[in-house]
Design an enzyme around this catalytic site. Structure first.
Site, PDB file in Angstrom:
ATOM      1  N   TRP A 130      -5.262   3.093 -40.315  1.00 22.38           N
ATOM      2  CA  TRP A 130      -4.786   3.872 -41.451  1.00 22.38           C
ATOM      3  C   TRP A 130      -3.331   3.618 -41.815  1.00 22.38           C
ATOM      4  O   TRP A 130      -2.884   4.025 -42.875  1.00 22.38           O
ATOM      5  CB  TRP A 130      -4.908   5.372 -41.116  1.00 22.38           C
ATOM      6  CG  TRP A 130      -4.412   5.690 -39.738  1.00 22.38           C
ATOM      7  CD1 TRP A 130      -5.166   5.823 -38.609  1.00 22.38           C
ATOM      8  CD2 TRP A 130      -3.048   5.854 -39.318  1.00 22.38           C
ATOM      9  NE1 TRP A 130      -4.359   6.061 -37.522  1.00 22.38           N
ATOM     10  CE2 TRP A 130      -3.057   6.094 -37.928  1.00 22.38           C
ATOM     11  CE3 TRP A 130      -1.821   5.844 -39.992  1.00 22.38           C
ATOM     12  CZ2 TRP A 130      -1.891   6.311 -37.190  1.00 22.38           C
ATOM     13  CZ3 TRP A 130      -0.656   6.048 -39.256  1.00 22.38           C
ATOM     14  CH2 TRP A 130      -0.702   6.280 -37.878  1.00 22.38           C
ATOM     15  N   ASN A 131      -2.549   2.972 -40.953  1.00 22.49           N
ATOM     16  CA  ASN A 131      -1.096   3.026 -41.133  1.00 22.49           C
ATOM     17  C   ASN A 131      -0.592   2.253 -42.360  1.00 22.49           C
ATOM     18  O   ASN A 131       0.380   2.648 -42.989  1.00 22.49           O
ATOM     19  CB  ASN A 131      -0.366   2.560 -39.864  1.00 22.49           C
ATOM     20  CG  ASN A 131      -0.772   1.171 -39.425  1.00 22.49           C
ATOM     21  OD1 ASN A 131      -1.885   0.722 -39.666  1.00 22.49           O
ATOM     22  ND2 ASN A 131       0.134   0.483 -38.754  1.00 22.49           N
ATOM     23  N   GLY A 206      -6.320  -2.331 -34.226  1.00 22.78           N
ATOM     24  CA  GLY A 206      -6.451  -1.005 -33.639  1.00 22.78           C
ATOM     25  C   GLY A 206      -5.840  -0.935 -32.261  1.00 22.78           C
ATOM     26  O   GLY A 206      -4.943  -1.711 -31.915  1.00 22.78           O
ATOM     27  N   GLU A 228      -6.014  -7.535 -33.339  1.00 23.62           N
ATOM     28  CA  GLU A 228      -4.580  -7.225 -33.453  1.00 23.62           C
ATOM     29  C   GLU A 228      -4.406  -5.815 -32.934  1.00 23.62           C
ATOM     30  O   GLU A 228      -4.859  -4.855 -33.552  1.00 23.62           O
ATOM     31  CB  GLU A 228      -4.127  -7.372 -34.907  1.00 23.62           C
ATOM     32  CG  GLU A 228      -2.616  -7.388 -35.063  1.00 23.62           C
ATOM     33  CD  GLU A 228      -2.036  -6.005 -35.234  1.00 23.62           C
ATOM     34  OE1 GLU A 228      -1.593  -5.420 -34.217  1.00 23.62           O
ATOM     35  OE2 GLU A 228      -2.041  -5.518 -36.368  1.00 23.62           O
ATOM     36  N   LEU A 229      -3.731  -5.681 -31.766  1.00 26.77           N
ATOM     37  CA  LEU A 229      -3.816  -4.448 -30.999  1.00 26.77           C
ATOM     38  C   LEU A 229      -2.462  -3.766 -30.778  1.00 26.77           C
ATOM     39  O   LEU A 229      -2.299  -3.002 -29.844  1.00 26.77           O
ATOM     40  CB  LEU A 229      -4.484  -4.737 -29.644  1.00 26.77           C
ATOM     41  CG  LEU A 229      -5.821  -5.475 -29.741  1.00 26.77           C
ATOM     42  CD1 LEU A 229      -6.374  -5.771 -28.350  1.00 26.77           C
ATOM     43  CD2 LEU A 229      -6.831  -4.692 -30.567  1.00 26.77           C
ATOM     44  N   CYS A 262       2.679  -1.611 -36.367  1.00 24.36           N
ATOM     45  CA  CYS A 262       2.429  -2.454 -35.195  1.00 24.36           C
ATOM     46  C   CYS A 262       3.655  -3.277 -34.823  1.00 24.36           C
ATOM     47  O   CYS A 262       3.905  -3.534 -33.645  1.00 24.36           O
ATOM     48  CB  CYS A 262       1.242  -3.372 -35.457  1.00 24.36           C
ATOM     49  SG  CYS A 262      -0.290  -2.494 -35.799  1.00 24.36           S
TER      50      CYS A 262
END
Length: 458
Positions: A130-131, A206, A228-229, A262
């Protein structure tokens, strides 16, 4: 369970969207697969690019409408929301403009008769957070639609109106049903989609936990996956760096998007005790002066966190860090107003045994360190399971390049906290995941690089 719009600035529920049934989800997959096989992959790159370019034009024409949804659903400060929309439009245009070149057949030097073709592989399933509720989607959608793949996308449960708006964008641009499909589905349904042979690739942005689950399931079903964490991104302030410039960049790099990024700067590492004291004092003053409040107010720099859960998680991280010996320099408390607001926070004296030493704080919480040598700075920068982004500040750019080469990260930015571009690859190493999005590399993640080797008969 349902998808819910909750205004983070007030805590009020706005609207709910029910989950789709199994029949609806798999009917959508059937439509997407048929569209891929019988239509989309067969169109020329120019035809596909024309639709993507129209989507960019529509987004630019409707900036005011599209900026309202992230502000409403995840609390994005409106003036920063426009930056996201403009970047998304630029990404759509980048692939529309360069798609034919990026997908052109390539001769292999030294191998007569050998050619590499770039061909799509089918339905790509994306699971996004959501960011940055448009930027996260376009990093998958733009390159893969140009490549001839079709995309099914499950967005985060708290930004359903953003999800619907992005799907509308392609519909208005002329994409036929099945080219881009929005899903309001459950985790269990996502698992079964991953297992379905018609889904040929999976992209997730996430948490590390989600990455493990999706990666394991995709691997068992022989699906290509991009993960992509997140990260715990360090910023090394070298002895030759301008402290004024570094302070300015760190304030923005840590608090932009309410710190929920992130690759936001998470940890500052200053070389030199005296410079560390000066920078900490300057950061404390700047953090204390940041206007916190209504994200629609032009004066606001820091809006709410996306949810009560996110706020409570950060408050616990702060309390746990202090209990383990960290010193609170600034902030650390919930703002006394409706909504999910946290004071801009600085913590220091964080020992290796402190849980915050290796954790990612996903919000406006800065970890501050002072070391005496470059070797210590690099050791600390790499002392994390993550490896997404990193930053080096130094007046000597060549020296900064040298330092950057020793940082375990997928991306290192020198002297700037923001340098994103459609032509730059995005992704990390270690527990930050693998694979890349954006640029030519991102397009290539879900392509069949088919070899054609021609030999003369007889």
């Amino acid at each position: 369970m349902s998808f819910q719009s909750i205004n983070p600035a007030t805590g009020q529920l706005i609207k709910e969207f029910p989950l789709q049934s199994d029949a609806e989800v798999f009917a959508a997959l059937e439509t997407a697969d048929r569209r891929y096989r019988e239509d989309w992959r067969l169109r020329s790159v120019a035809e596909r690019a024309a639709i993507v370019a129209r989507a960019a034009a529509i987004l630019r024409a409707k900036r005011d409408e599209y900026v309202a949804y992230p502000t409403l659903e995840m609390g994005k400060v409106t003036r920063f929301g426009y930056l996201e929309i403009d970047l998304v439009a630029d990404i759509l245009d980048y692939y529309a403009k360069h798609g034919e070149r990026l997908l052109a057949a390539q001769a292999l030097p030294g191998e007569p008769g050998a050619t590499l073709l770039s061909e799509p592989i089918g339905v790509i399933l994306a699971i996004e957070p959501w960011n940055f509720p448009y930027y996260q989607l376009v990093r998958v959608a733009a390159p893969q639609l140009i490549a001839g793949n079709v995309v099914m996308l499950k967005h985060a449960e708290n930004v359903p109106q953003c999800a619907l708006a992005f799907a509308r964008l392609f519909e208005e641009a002329g994409a036929p049903a099945g080219v881009y499909t929005n899903l309001f589905c459950s985790v269990d349904q996502i698992g079964r989609l991953i297992e379905d042979f018609r889904v040929r690739g999976v992209a997730l942005t996430g948490s590390e936990r989600a990455g493990v689950s999706v990666g394991e399931r995709a691997g068992r079903n022989l699906k290509k996956v991009i993960l992509e964490l997140g990260g715990s991104d360090p910023a090394i302030i070298m002895p030759g760096a301008s402290l004024d410039h570094a302070v300015e960049q760190v304030v923005m790099g840590r608090t932009f998007n309410s710190g929920q990024g992130c690759v936001n700067i998470k940890r500052v590492i200053v070389i030199g005790k005296a410079r560390g004291e000066r920078m900490l004092a300057a950061l404390k003053e700047k953090f204390a002066a940041i206007p916190v409040g209504d994200p629609t107010d032009p004066a606001t720099l820091l809006g709410p966190l996306a949810s009560e859960r996110a706020l409570q998680g950060l408050l616990k991280q702060i309390d746990d860090a202090i209990a383990a010996g960290a010193r609170l320099v600034q902030g650390g408390k919930r703002v006394a107003r409706p909504g999910f607001f946290l004071e801009p926070t600085i913590l220091t004296d964080i020992a290796p045994a402190n849980p915050l030493y290796i954790q990612e704080a996903f919000g406006p919480v800065l970890s501050f360190y002072v070391v005496e040598t470059e070797e210590e700075a690099l050791r600390l920068a790499n002392a994390t399971p993550y490896g997404l982004g990193a930053y080096v500040f130094d007046a000597d750019v060549e020296n900064a390049r040298r330092v950057a080469s020793h940082i375990d990260a997928g991306m290192v930015y020198i002297n700037s906290c923001f340098a994103d571009s459609p032509g730059l690859p995005f992704g990390g190493v270690k527990n930050s995941g693998f694979g890349r999005e954006l640029s030519e590399i991102g397009m290539g993640e879900f392509l069949n690089r088919k070899l054609i080797r021609v030999s003369q008969p007889g």
